[in-house]
Structures are given as C-alpha cells and as structure tokens.
Design an enzyme around this catalytic site. Sequence first.
Site, PDB file in Angstrom:
ATOM      1  N   HIS A  94      -7.256 -87.639  -9.252  1.00  0.00           N
ATOM      2  CA  HIS A  94      -7.183 -88.095 -10.648  1.00  0.00           C
ATOM      3  C   HIS A  94      -8.527 -88.691 -11.048  1.00  0.00           C
ATOM      4  O   HIS A  94      -9.418 -88.881 -10.212  1.00  0.00           O
ATOM      5  CB  HIS A  94      -6.096 -89.165 -10.824  1.00  0.00           C
ATOM      6  CG  HIS A  94      -6.401 -90.450 -10.104  1.00  0.00           C
ATOM      7  ND1 HIS A  94      -6.296 -90.574  -8.739  1.00  0.00           N
ATOM      8  CD2 HIS A  94      -6.839 -91.648 -10.556  1.00  0.00           C
ATOM      9  CE1 HIS A  94      -6.646 -91.799  -8.376  1.00  0.00           C
ATOM     10  NE2 HIS A  94      -6.994 -92.475  -9.462  1.00  0.00           N
ATOM     11  N   ASP A  96      -9.728 -92.133 -13.579  1.00  0.00           N
ATOM     12  CA  ASP A  96      -9.062 -93.307 -14.155  1.00  0.00           C
ATOM     13  C   ASP A  96      -9.012 -93.255 -15.679  1.00  0.00           C
ATOM     14  O   ASP A  96     -10.019 -92.987 -16.342  1.00  0.00           O
ATOM     15  CB  ASP A  96      -9.784 -94.591 -13.717  1.00  0.00           C
ATOM     16  CG  ASP A  96      -9.758 -94.741 -12.199  1.00  0.00           C
ATOM     17  OD1 ASP A  96      -8.814 -94.233 -11.562  1.00  0.00           O
ATOM     18  OD2 ASP A  96     -10.691 -95.351 -11.651  1.00  0.00           O
ATOM     19  N   HIS A 249     -11.150 -88.723  -7.924  1.00  0.00           N
ATOM     20  CA  HIS A 249     -11.033 -89.372  -6.615  1.00  0.00           C
ATOM     21  C   HIS A 249      -9.574 -89.387  -6.188  1.00  0.00           C
ATOM     22  O   HIS A 249      -8.678 -89.251  -7.021  1.00  0.00           O
ATOM     23  CB  HIS A 249     -11.613 -90.785  -6.634  1.00  0.00           C
ATOM     24  CG  HIS A 249     -10.998 -91.698  -7.651  1.00  0.00           C
ATOM     25  ND1 HIS A 249     -11.335 -91.669  -8.989  1.00  0.00           N
ATOM     26  CD2 HIS A 249     -10.045 -92.640  -7.536  1.00  0.00           C
ATOM     27  CE1 HIS A 249     -10.623 -92.567  -9.641  1.00  0.00           C
ATOM     28  NE2 HIS A 249      -9.817 -93.169  -8.797  1.00  0.00           N
ATOM     29  N   ARG A 264     -10.600-103.438  -7.985  1.00  0.00           N
ATOM     30  CA  ARG A 264     -11.223-102.451  -8.888  1.00  0.00           C
ATOM     31  C   ARG A 264     -11.489-103.072 -10.255  1.00  0.00           C
ATOM     32  O   ARG A 264     -10.599-103.678 -10.850  1.00  0.00           O
ATOM     33  CB  ARG A 264     -10.313-101.237  -9.040  1.00  0.00           C
ATOM     34  CG  ARG A 264     -11.039-100.057  -9.656  1.00  0.00           C
ATOM     35  CD  ARG A 264     -10.134 -98.859  -9.771  1.00  0.00           C
ATOM     36  NE  ARG A 264      -9.440 -98.867 -11.034  1.00  0.00           N
ATOM     37  CZ  ARG A 264      -8.488 -97.996 -11.378  1.00  0.00           C
ATOM     38  NH1 ARG A 264      -8.116 -97.057 -10.538  1.00  0.00           N
ATOM     39  NH2 ARG A 264      -7.912 -98.053 -12.545  1.00  0.00           N
TER      40      ARG A 264
HETATM   41  C1  SIN Z   1      -8.088 -95.633  -7.232  1.00  0.00           C
HETATM   42  O1  SIN Z   1      -7.425 -94.646  -7.489  1.00  0.00           O
HETATM   43  O2  SIN Z   1      -8.773 -96.194  -8.066  1.00  0.00           O
HETATM   44  C2  SIN Z   1      -8.058 -96.174  -5.830  1.00  0.00           C
HETATM   45  C3  SIN Z   1      -8.977 -95.495  -4.926  1.00  0.00           C
HETATM   46  C4  SIN Z   1      -8.862 -96.063  -3.543  1.00  0.00           C
HETATM   47  O3  SIN Z   1      -8.039 -96.952  -3.315  1.00  0.00           O
HETATM   48  O4  SIN Z   1      -9.586 -95.623  -2.664  1.00  0.00           O
END
Ligand code: SIN
Length: 275
Positions: A94, A96, A249, A264
Amino acid sequence: MQVSPFKNCGAVVSNLQLATMTDTELVELRNAFTEYGLLFFRDQDLPPQEHLRFANRFGSIVVNKFFKTSADSPQIAEVRKEKNQQTNIGGGWHTDHSYDDIPAMGSILVARTLPKTGGDTQFANLAAAYDALPSDLKTKIEGLRAIHSNTHLYGENGLYRLTDLNEQLGGMDRVGDATHPVVIKHPESGRKVLYVNPGHTIQFEGWDFAESRALLDELYAHVTQPQFTCSFNWLPGSVTFWDNRCTWHQANNDYQGQARLMHRITLAGSALDAA
Ligand code: SIN
C-alpha cells in the site's frame, strides 16, 4: 552526508544525524528525497521529540485517522504489534493515505521495539515501474482515474475490523474515498509515476469492478517484480523516510510471538495532477 543507491529502490544516507543536521544538510536531504523517493538511515538518535522536530523541519504533519497515537505526542502514530497479536498493520502492499483527496506526501518511520528476527519492510519503486511498463499498457492507463478507499479495511466489517488488530484502531466513522489520476506527475521531480496500490485502490472511475480488477492485477504483477522492489532490515536506530507518491511499502508479518513497535509521522502533501 553521503547518499548511496540501495538495491532497486531508494538510497542509504550516511554521515548525517537527523536530530542535529544543519540547514544546508536539510537542503541536500530534500534533493536526495526528490531524487530517490525513499531514504534509509542507520544509527540515528531520534527520540519522539526529535522525530517531531525533524518532521516539522521537513514539512507539515498530518495525523492518521485510524491508528492509535503515541503517549509522547498525538502527532505520532503507533504501528504496533503485540506479542500475542496475529495481524500486523500494513502487512500488504500500500501507500499511506491515498484514500484522502490530498494524500500524504511522505512518512517517517522510526524503530522503537524490534523482533529478534523478521519484521522487515519491503518497498517498491513506482516511478521505475511506470517507466518500464510496456507501451500498450502505458496507452491503456493514460488519462484514467482510480478510486481509492479505506472502507474495506477500516469500515464496519472491514478487513482489519475482523482481526485482532481491531482494538488498536479508531475512526470507523472517518472512512471515505478519493479519486486520483492513475499516472501522476510527481509534484517535485516531475517524473511520471503509477499511482494505484493494492491496499487502497478499488477500481477505475467509470469501469466496473471485474474489469478494473483484471487491469489492476496486471499492473500489480508488474510492480512487484524483483527489479522494482527491495527489503529493509530494521536495526535499533534505523529510520526510513519514504515518499508516498512514488513508493509502496508492506511490513513483513514473520515474527509471531514477538512484539514490534514503530513510530510513524506522516507529512502532508498536495493534490495530485495527471502526468
Ligand atoms: C506502515 O505501513 O506504515 C508500516 C510499515 C512498517 O511497519 O514497517
């Protein structure tokens, strides 16, 4: 500051401490971010207040609608998996916030608690993937728009709601959709980028679901080829900073029985124009 290309996507930035970088280094970092769209850092000392300061120096923060936030700050989202939890956040490809009218520009992820092994994050390079598309596919997607949503994940009976992740999530009433061009002109680099993703893109505007699914699957099979993807192994002090307009990612969920916590911060973007 040294910037070295990393496998098939992104670059590793070394000889730089994010917490203490100068304004000149910040300009160099912005240039590297525009060029690579994905930056990896090791051995950083970035406690929550410094994470926030770095984010604020780079842009303005936008808060995720669904994740729990850290006790340190309501602007830091927790990507948390407890020891006894089966499902992880972000376990499928996906980018963000593509379900927002103005999607997030970037995300800065800092490792806080790591499993002994596993828990890598995989990334894909959507600018390189677009460039390498066969010309008939480029023609087919030119001028298309796609609908992006979060309802199927975070809405009532959404996929995440049916898992043991549900108790960590809020915002069921904040679900919604947005449409964006399928090929965008990257706001800073000017490159053409494929802007659809498996997590949030549900169909092409004006197409039916089955027709959309077939073309989306073809595009996704192209992007996930090894030449456009890479995997990042987290260590204490690691930070990644990705551009949501030109990367995907996903977080590997291969550490059952162990905890993982990431912080994050997501940075606000601008409306996306067709290429
Ligand atoms: C995310 O999807 O922002 C998380 C990525 C991660 O936890 O490595």
